[in-house]
Design an enzyme around this catalytic site. Structure first.
Site, PDB file in Angstrom:
ATOM      1  N   ASP A 186      38.381  41.441  23.697  1.00  0.00           N
ATOM      2  CA  ASP A 186      38.807  42.778  23.268  1.00  0.00           C
ATOM      3  C   ASP A 186      40.283  42.697  22.895  1.00  0.00           C
ATOM      4  O   ASP A 186      40.863  41.600  22.831  1.00  0.00           O
ATOM      5  CB  ASP A 186      38.470  43.840  24.332  1.00  0.00           C
ATOM      6  CG  ASP A 186      39.345  43.740  25.590  1.00  0.00           C
ATOM      7  OD1 ASP A 186      40.181  42.819  25.669  1.00  0.00           O
ATOM      8  OD2 ASP A 186      39.161  44.581  26.484  1.00  0.00           O
ATOM      9  N   HIS A 187      40.896  43.855  22.665  1.00  0.00           N
ATOM     10  CA  HIS A 187      42.290  43.886  22.200  1.00  0.00           C
ATOM     11  C   HIS A 187      43.260  43.223  23.177  1.00  0.00           C
ATOM     12  O   HIS A 187      44.306  42.736  22.771  1.00  0.00           O
ATOM     13  CB  HIS A 187      42.709  45.337  21.945  1.00  0.00           C
ATOM     14  CG  HIS A 187      42.290  46.266  23.041  1.00  0.00           C
ATOM     15  ND1 HIS A 187      41.007  46.754  23.132  1.00  0.00           N
ATOM     16  CD2 HIS A 187      42.955  46.732  24.121  1.00  0.00           C
ATOM     17  CE1 HIS A 187      40.902  47.513  24.214  1.00  0.00           C
ATOM     18  NE2 HIS A 187      42.060  47.519  24.834  1.00  0.00           N
ATOM     19  N   CYS A 238      38.814  39.504  28.331  1.00  0.00           N
ATOM     20  CA  CYS A 238      39.322  40.877  28.295  1.00  0.00           C
ATOM     21  C   CYS A 238      40.548  40.917  29.205  1.00  0.00           C
ATOM     22  O   CYS A 238      41.080  39.860  29.547  1.00  0.00           O
ATOM     23  CB  CYS A 238      38.247  41.892  28.689  1.00  0.00           C
ATOM     24  SG  CYS A 238      37.641  41.753  30.386  1.00  0.00           S
ATOM     25  N   THR A 253      41.033  41.652  32.424  1.00  0.00           N
ATOM     26  CA  THR A 253      40.796  40.996  33.718  1.00  0.00           C
ATOM     27  C   THR A 253      39.706  39.937  33.661  1.00  0.00           C
ATOM     28  O   THR A 253      39.569  39.137  34.593  1.00  0.00           O
ATOM     29  CB  THR A 253      40.333  42.034  34.755  1.00  0.00           C
ATOM     30  OG1 THR A 253      39.154  42.666  34.226  1.00  0.00           O
ATOM     31  CG2 THR A 253      41.402  43.083  35.020  1.00  0.00           C
ATOM     32  N   ILE A 296      36.785  40.826  34.063  1.00  0.00           N
ATOM     33  CA  ILE A 296      35.737  41.426  34.900  1.00  0.00           C
ATOM     34  C   ILE A 296      34.771  42.275  34.077  1.00  0.00           C
ATOM     35  O   ILE A 296      33.546  42.172  34.217  1.00  0.00           O
ATOM     36  CB  ILE A 296      36.359  42.253  36.042  1.00  0.00           C
ATOM     37  CG1 ILE A 296      37.158  41.347  36.981  1.00  0.00           C
ATOM     38  CG2 ILE A 296      35.267  42.984  36.831  1.00  0.00           C
ATOM     39  CD1 ILE A 296      37.974  42.082  38.028  1.00  0.00           C
ATOM     40  N   GLY A 297      35.310  43.114  33.205  1.00  0.00           N
ATOM     41  CA  GLY A 297      34.427  43.945  32.381  1.00  0.00           C
ATOM     42  C   GLY A 297      33.503  43.089  31.535  1.00  0.00           C
ATOM     43  O   GLY A 297      32.291  43.361  31.440  1.00  0.00           O
ATOM     44  N   MET A 298      34.049  42.042  30.958  1.00  0.00           N
ATOM     45  CA  MET A 298      33.229  41.134  30.142  1.00  0.00           C
ATOM     46  C   MET A 298      32.141  40.484  30.990  1.00  0.00           C
ATOM     47  O   MET A 298      30.996  40.348  30.549  1.00  0.00           O
ATOM     48  CB  MET A 298      34.102  40.038  29.516  1.00  0.00           C
ATOM     49  CG  MET A 298      34.944  40.492  28.336  1.00  0.00           C
ATOM     50  SD  MET A 298      33.934  40.960  26.912  1.00  0.00           S
ATOM     51  CE  MET A 298      35.192  40.952  25.614  1.00  0.00           C
ATOM     52  N   HIS A 314      26.938  23.782  39.419  1.00  0.00           N
ATOM     53  CA  HIS A 314      25.989  24.403  40.351  1.00  0.00           C
ATOM     54  C   HIS A 314      25.247  25.613  39.785  1.00  0.00           C
ATOM     55  O   HIS A 314      24.111  25.858  40.180  1.00  0.00           O
ATOM     56  CB  HIS A 314      26.709  24.824  41.632  1.00  0.00           C
ATOM     57  CG  HIS A 314      27.113  23.652  42.488  1.00  0.00           C
ATOM     58  ND1 HIS A 314      27.653  23.792  43.742  1.00  0.00           N
ATOM     59  CD2 HIS A 314      27.049  22.309  42.262  1.00  0.00           C
ATOM     60  CE1 HIS A 314      27.903  22.600  44.266  1.00  0.00           C
ATOM     61  NE2 HIS A 314      27.558  21.679  43.376  1.00  0.00           N
ATOM     62  N   HIS A 350      20.068  22.709  42.727  1.00  0.00           N
ATOM     63  CA  HIS A 350      20.685  23.863  42.048  1.00  0.00           C
ATOM     64  C   HIS A 350      19.737  24.490  41.034  1.00  0.00           C
ATOM     65  O   HIS A 350      19.818  25.689  40.777  1.00  0.00           O
ATOM     66  CB  HIS A 350      22.000  23.448  41.397  1.00  0.00           C
ATOM     67  CG  HIS A 350      22.970  22.891  42.394  1.00  0.00           C
ATOM     68  ND1 HIS A 350      23.509  23.650  43.409  1.00  0.00           N
ATOM     69  CD2 HIS A 350      23.433  21.627  42.576  1.00  0.00           C
ATOM     70  CE1 HIS A 350      24.289  22.894  44.158  1.00  0.00           C
ATOM     71  NE2 HIS A 350      24.263  21.660  43.671  1.00  0.00           N
TER      72      HIS A 350
HETATM   73  C1  RB5 Z   1      41.175  47.209  28.335  1.00  0.00           C
HETATM   74  O1  RB5 Z   1      42.330  47.940  28.488  1.00  0.00           O
HETATM   75  C2  RB5 Z   1      40.694  46.676  29.671  1.00  0.00           C
HETATM   76  O2  RB5 Z   1      40.113  47.695  30.389  1.00  0.00           O
HETATM   77  C3  RB5 Z   1      39.732  45.543  29.439  1.00  0.00           C
HETATM   78  O3  RB5 Z   1      40.373  44.549  28.716  1.00  0.00           O
HETATM   79  C4  RB5 Z   1      39.175  44.822  30.655  1.00  0.00           C
HETATM   80  O4  RB5 Z   1      40.177  44.452  31.538  1.00  0.00           O
HETATM   81  C5  RB5 Z   1      38.038  45.430  31.331  1.00  0.00           C
HETATM   82  O5  RB5 Z   1      37.471  44.861  32.289  1.00  0.00           O
END
Ligand code: RB5
Length: 145
Positions: free
Chosen positions: A7-8, A63, A65, A67-69, A96, A131
């Site tokens: 993402d951005h 992204c 963090t 985490i979202g991805m 694994h 595994h």
């Molecule tokens: C975008 O601002 C941010 O929320 C995204 O890049 C990511 O960290 C989501 O998990």
């Protein structure tokens, strides 16, 4: 071929990985974003579809963090996405978990480390054996078995 997307928040990291690992012979299919603000699940889906179809052998998602991805990617059938923050995780999630997508955070990692982690992930094979049984159990969960 490796599908890659961000993402951005992750454009600089994605471009650095493409540049540095292309010089080492890896080939990338860039699924965006090119810098425009975007919603990370859209990019996660696009990259994972390339992996699921077999057009790409693995995927890399970035992204803020990571985490979202990773949450979005792991909703897709056949995807085992791993958030990688260190070399041990990048190596052992291949050995694994036979992970086929790696996720990284552009706001938590430097670009140099991200390139190194991507290279480890992309060059480490699955260990198989016991595994594989565990991967099969994950697949059973995915299939509601
Ligand atoms: C975008 O601002 C941010 O929320 C995204 O890049 C990511 O960290 C989501 O998990």
């Amino acid at each position: 071929m490796i599908a890659i997307g961000c993402d951005h928040a992750g454009v600089e990291m994605k471009n650095t990985i493409i540049k540095e690992l292309s010089e080492k012979g890896f080939e990338f299919l860039d699924m965006g974003t090119d810098g425009q603000p975007c919603d990370y699940p859209v990019i996660a889906k696009a990259v994972c579809e390339k992996v699921i179809s077999g057009e790409c052998e693995k995927g890399v998602l970035i992204c803020g963090t990571g985490i979202g991805m990773s949450i979005a990617a792991n909703k897709m059938k056949g995807i085992r996405a791993a958030l990688c923050t260190d070399s041990f995780s990048a190596k052992f999630t291949r050995l694994h978990n036979d992970s086929n997508v790696m996720c990284m955070g552009a706001r938590t990692l430097g670009c140099g480390l991200a390139v190194e982690l991507a290279e480890i992930f992309l060059t480490t094979g699955f260990e198989g054996g016991r595994h594989q049984r565990r991967i099969d159990l994950i697949t059973d969960i995915e299939n509601n078995l």
